[in-house]
Design a protein around this motif. Structure first.
Motif, PDB file in Angstrom:
ATOM      1  N   THR A   1       0.833  -1.201   0.000  1.00  0.00           N
ATOM      2  CA  THR A   1       0.000   0.000   0.000  1.00  0.00           C
ATOM      3  C   THR A   1       0.871   1.255   0.000  1.00  0.00           C
ATOM      4  OG1 THR A   1      -1.740  -1.173   1.186  1.00  0.00           O
ATOM      5  CG2 THR A   1      -1.822   1.233   1.220  1.00  0.00           C
ATOM      6  N   ARG A   2       1.873   1.296   0.854  1.00  0.00           N
ATOM      7  CA  ARG A   2       2.737   2.475   0.943  1.00  0.00           C
ATOM      8  C   ARG A   2       3.583   2.662  -0.300  1.00  0.00           C
ATOM      9  NH1 ARG A   2       4.852   2.138   7.277  1.00  0.00           N
ATOM     10  NH2 ARG A   2       2.755   2.054   8.209  1.00  0.00           N
ATOM     11  N   GLN A   3       3.780   1.580  -1.054  1.00  0.00           N
ATOM     12  CA  GLN A   3       4.520   1.679  -2.316  1.00  0.00           C
ATOM     13  C   GLN A   3       3.610   1.982  -3.501  1.00  0.00           C
ATOM     14  OE1 GLN A   3       8.153  -0.761  -2.962  1.00  0.00           O
ATOM     15  NE2 GLN A   3       7.166  -2.165  -1.544  1.00  0.00           N
ATOM     16  N   GLY A   4       2.312   2.116  -3.233  1.00  0.00           N
ATOM     17  CA  GLY A   4       1.373   2.354  -4.322  1.00  0.00           C
ATOM     18  C   GLY A   4       1.206   1.157  -5.224  1.00  0.00           C
ATOM     19  N   ALA A   5       1.413  -0.066  -4.676  1.00  0.00           N
ATOM     20  CA  ALA A   5       1.383  -1.289  -5.484  1.00  0.00           C
ATOM     21  C   ALA A   5       0.320  -2.263  -4.991  1.00  0.00           C
ATOM     22  CB  ALA A   5       2.752  -1.951  -5.458  1.00  0.00           C
ATOM     23  N   ALA A   6      -0.707  -1.768  -4.310  1.00  0.00           N
ATOM     24  CA  ALA A   6      -1.740  -2.650  -3.741  1.00  0.00           C
ATOM     25  C   ALA A   6      -2.941  -2.792  -4.664  1.00  0.00           C
ATOM     26  CB  ALA A   6      -2.173  -2.129  -2.376  1.00  0.00           C
ATOM     27  N   THR A   7      -2.744  -2.626  -5.952  1.00  0.00           N
ATOM     28  CA  THR A   7      -3.811  -2.816  -6.933  1.00  0.00           C
ATOM     29  C   THR A   7      -3.290  -3.708  -8.055  1.00  0.00           C
ATOM     30  OG1 THR A   7      -3.149  -0.830  -8.152  1.00  0.00           O
ATOM     31  CG2 THR A   7      -4.833  -0.557  -6.436  1.00  0.00           C
TER      32      THR A   7
ATOM     33  N   LEU B   1      -5.383  -8.015  -6.563  1.00  0.00           N
ATOM     34  CA  LEU B   1      -5.458  -7.052  -5.475  1.00  0.00           C
ATOM     35  C   LEU B   1      -6.504  -5.969  -5.708  1.00  0.00           C
ATOM     36  CD1 LEU B   1      -1.691  -6.637  -4.500  1.00  0.00           C
ATOM     37  CD2 LEU B   1      -3.471  -7.991  -3.370  1.00  0.00           C
ATOM     38  N   ASP B   2      -7.157  -5.984  -6.850  1.00  0.00           N
ATOM     39  CA  ASP B   2      -8.305  -5.097  -7.035  1.00  0.00           C
ATOM     40  C   ASP B   2      -9.468  -5.528  -6.147  1.00  0.00           C
ATOM     41  OD1 ASP B   2      -7.000  -3.475  -8.833  1.00  0.00           O
ATOM     42  OD2 ASP B   2      -7.709  -4.570 -10.601  1.00  0.00           O
ATOM     43  N   HIS B   3      -9.383  -6.756  -5.619  1.00  0.00           N
ATOM     44  CA  HIS B   3     -10.378  -7.274  -4.670  1.00  0.00           C
ATOM     45  C   HIS B   3      -9.762  -7.416  -3.274  1.00  0.00           C
ATOM     46  CE1 HIS B   3     -13.553  -8.260  -7.624  1.00  0.00           C
ATOM     47  NE2 HIS B   3     -12.537  -8.464  -8.445  1.00  0.00           N
ATOM     48  N   ARG B   4      -8.786  -6.577  -2.967  1.00  0.00           N
ATOM     49  CA  ARG B   4      -8.084  -6.673  -1.685  1.00  0.00           C
ATOM     50  C   ARG B   4      -9.012  -6.513  -0.489  1.00  0.00           C
ATOM     51  NH1 ARG B   4      -7.297  -2.180  -4.337  1.00  0.00           N
ATOM     52  NH2 ARG B   4      -7.569  -0.132  -3.360  1.00  0.00           N
ATOM     53  N   GLU B   5     -10.125  -5.783  -0.668  1.00  0.00           N
ATOM     54  CA  GLU B   5     -11.054  -5.611   0.454  1.00  0.00           C
ATOM     55  C   GLU B   5     -11.737  -6.921   0.830  1.00  0.00           C
ATOM     56  OE1 GLU B   5     -13.427  -5.083  -3.289  1.00  0.00           O
ATOM     57  OE2 GLU B   5     -11.468  -4.386  -2.529  1.00  0.00           O
ATOM     58  N   ASN B   6     -11.703  -7.917  -0.059  1.00  0.00           N
ATOM     59  CA  ASN B   6     -12.299  -9.228   0.220  1.00  0.00           C
ATOM     60  C   ASN B   6     -11.292 -10.218   0.812  1.00  0.00           C
ATOM     61  OD1 ASN B   6     -13.823  -8.474  -2.788  1.00  0.00           O
ATOM     62  ND2 ASN B   6     -15.046  -8.756  -0.935  1.00  0.00           N
ATOM     63  N   ILE B   7     -10.015  -9.848   0.805  1.00  0.00           N
ATOM     64  CA  ILE B   7      -8.956 -10.749   1.251  1.00  0.00           C
ATOM     65  C   ILE B   7      -8.528 -10.401   2.675  1.00  0.00           C
ATOM     66  CG2 ILE B   7      -6.578 -11.498   0.836  1.00  0.00           C
ATOM     67  CD1 ILE B   7      -7.053 -10.883  -2.153  1.00  0.00           C
ATOM     68  N   LYS B   8      -8.469 -11.423   3.533  1.00  0.00           N
ATOM     69  CA  LYS B   8      -7.984 -11.217   4.902  1.00  0.00           C
ATOM     70  C   LYS B   8      -6.508 -11.603   5.021  1.00  0.00           C
ATOM     71  CE  LYS B   8      -8.902 -12.292   9.772  1.00  0.00           C
ATOM     72  NZ  LYS B   8      -9.798 -12.989  10.739  1.00  0.00           N
ATOM     73  N   ARG B   9      -6.171 -12.821   4.602  1.00  0.00           N
ATOM     74  CA  ARG B   9      -4.772 -13.247   4.658  1.00  0.00           C
ATOM     75  C   ARG B   9      -4.532 -14.374   3.660  1.00  0.00           C
ATOM     76  NH1 ARG B   9      -3.739 -17.162   9.906  1.00  0.00           N
ATOM     77  NH2 ARG B   9      -5.735 -18.255   9.880  1.00  0.00           N
ATOM     78  N   LEU B  10      -3.317 -14.402   3.132  1.00  0.00           N
ATOM     79  CA  LEU B  10      -2.888 -15.431   2.190  1.00  0.00           C
ATOM     80  C   LEU B  10      -1.526 -15.934   2.646  1.00  0.00           C
ATOM     81  CD1 LEU B  10      -3.577 -13.495  -1.162  1.00  0.00           C
ATOM     82  CD2 LEU B  10      -5.144 -15.082  -0.009  1.00  0.00           C
ATOM     83  N   LEU B  11      -1.405 -17.235   2.837  1.00  0.00           N
ATOM     84  CA  LEU B  11      -0.121 -17.837   3.193  1.00  0.00           C
ATOM     85  C   LEU B  11       0.402 -18.598   1.980  1.00  0.00           C
ATOM     86  CD1 LEU B  11       2.064 -18.472   5.334  1.00  0.00           C
ATOM     87  CD2 LEU B  11       0.770 -20.558   5.850  1.00  0.00           C
ATOM     88  N   VAL B  12       1.432 -18.063   1.366  1.00  0.00           N
ATOM     89  CA  VAL B  12       2.046 -18.711   0.207  1.00  0.00           C
ATOM     90  C   VAL B  12       3.076 -19.712   0.716  1.00  0.00           C
ATOM     91  CG1 VAL B  12       3.400 -18.358  -1.891  1.00  0.00           C
ATOM     92  CG2 VAL B  12       1.668 -16.660  -1.205  1.00  0.00           C
ATOM     93  N   PHE B  13       2.993 -20.946   0.229  1.00  0.00           N
ATOM     94  CA  PHE B  13       3.900 -21.986   0.689  1.00  0.00           C
ATOM     95  C   PHE B  13       4.437 -22.798  -0.482  1.00  0.00           C
ATOM     96  CE2 PHE B  13      -0.373 -23.802   0.776  1.00  0.00           C
ATOM     97  CZ  PHE B  13      -0.208 -25.044   0.184  1.00  0.00           C
ATOM     98  N   ALA B  14       5.513 -23.501  -0.227  1.00  0.00           N
ATOM     99  CA  ALA B  14       6.097 -24.415  -1.207  1.00  0.00           C
ATOM    100  C   ALA B  14       6.294 -25.762  -0.537  1.00  0.00           C
ATOM    101  CB  ALA B  14       7.433 -23.884  -1.715  1.00  0.00           C
TER     102      ALA B  14
END
Length: 245
Positions: A37-43, A144-157
């Motif tokens: 968000t602070r980098q202007g990259a949350a979309t 991220l255009d639907h970021r208001e619908n997302i609470k948390r995402l855990l990316v794993f391998a």
């Protein structure tokens, strides 16, 4: 998948060239978090890529054929050749545990063909399954255009098959936001028997999208990651299709 292919081509030049500072943010234990968000990259679409390397002898062709096509490889220093041969035959997979703001929880992963959807819940889409750690690797998209619908995402391998040796695969997870520098997380810590790794958490905290390095290795699979982060899903034994193996 035509849309995703176009998305890949459209962004390739924006991040691969880099600048004097390599145009990248490396998340480490000391610098573990960054705000999109602070980098202007949350979309837009956040692209997440998992890449790794296999043992050179597993990449096709014999050493003789390789030298005929690339004769200067015979001049490689012995220590470099030795390092290349230490790579392992391994099949890494990329996955994501998701929790939406309405309480919906689930997983996006190759097992079970749970590839997700980028324009509908969970707003996460896995693009294919790479068995060989090729240049493209495995790629996931987050809308991220639907970021208001997302609470948390855990990316794993996780290592689906073969040798459990993350530290010998030179595995790297790279996040490509819609703007600004890419974000890199290396999986090179030594955990010889680990089969899974929680790599990065993406959270919506008071409408701010935060990316936090996790890099927590476990000796089990998704169910163990679930317990570690309190997702509360029910797990059963999963298999890839024959084509996916």
């Amino acid at each position: 998948m035509g849309f995703l292919d176009g998305l890949w081509r459209g962004r390739e030049s924006a991040f691969d060239s880099g600048n004097a500072a390599t145009n990248a943010i490396e998340l480490t234990k000391r610098q573990s978090q960054v705000s999109l968000t602070r980098q202007g990259a949350a979309t837009g679409h956040l692209r997440i890529n998992l890449s790794w390397r296999m043992r050179t002898s597993d990449l096709g062709g014999t050493q003789r054929e390789s030298l005929l096509r690339h004769p200067f490889r015979a001049l490689k220093p012995p220590e470099v050749v030795g390092h290349s041969q230490s790579m392992v035959n391994v099949d890494l997979d990329l996955g994501c545990l998701y929790e939406l703001q309405d309480g919906t929880k689930g997983v996006v992963q190759p097992l079970g063909g749970l590839l997700g959807d980028v324009n509908a819940p969970p707003y996460v889409k896995l693009s294919g399954d790479d068995r060989f750690g090729s240049g493209s690797g495995e790629t996931m998209y987050v809308n991220l255009d639907h970021r208001e619908n997302i609470k948390r995402l855990l990316v794993f391998a996780y290592i689906y098959d073969q040798t459990p040796a993350f530290d010998r695969t030179q595995a790297m997870v790279t996040l490509y936001p819609s703007s600004g520098p890419r974000i890199e997380i290396g999986l090179d810590e030594r955990h010889p028997q680990a089969r899974s790794c929680a790599v990065v958490m993406i959270e919506n905290v008071k409408n701010e999208i935060l990316v936090r390095r996790e890099v927590r290795f476990v000796y089990g699979f998704q169910a163990e990651l679930d317990r570690l982060y309190g997702w509360g899903l029910q797990w059963g034994r999963g298999y890839k299709s024959k084509a996916g193996r």
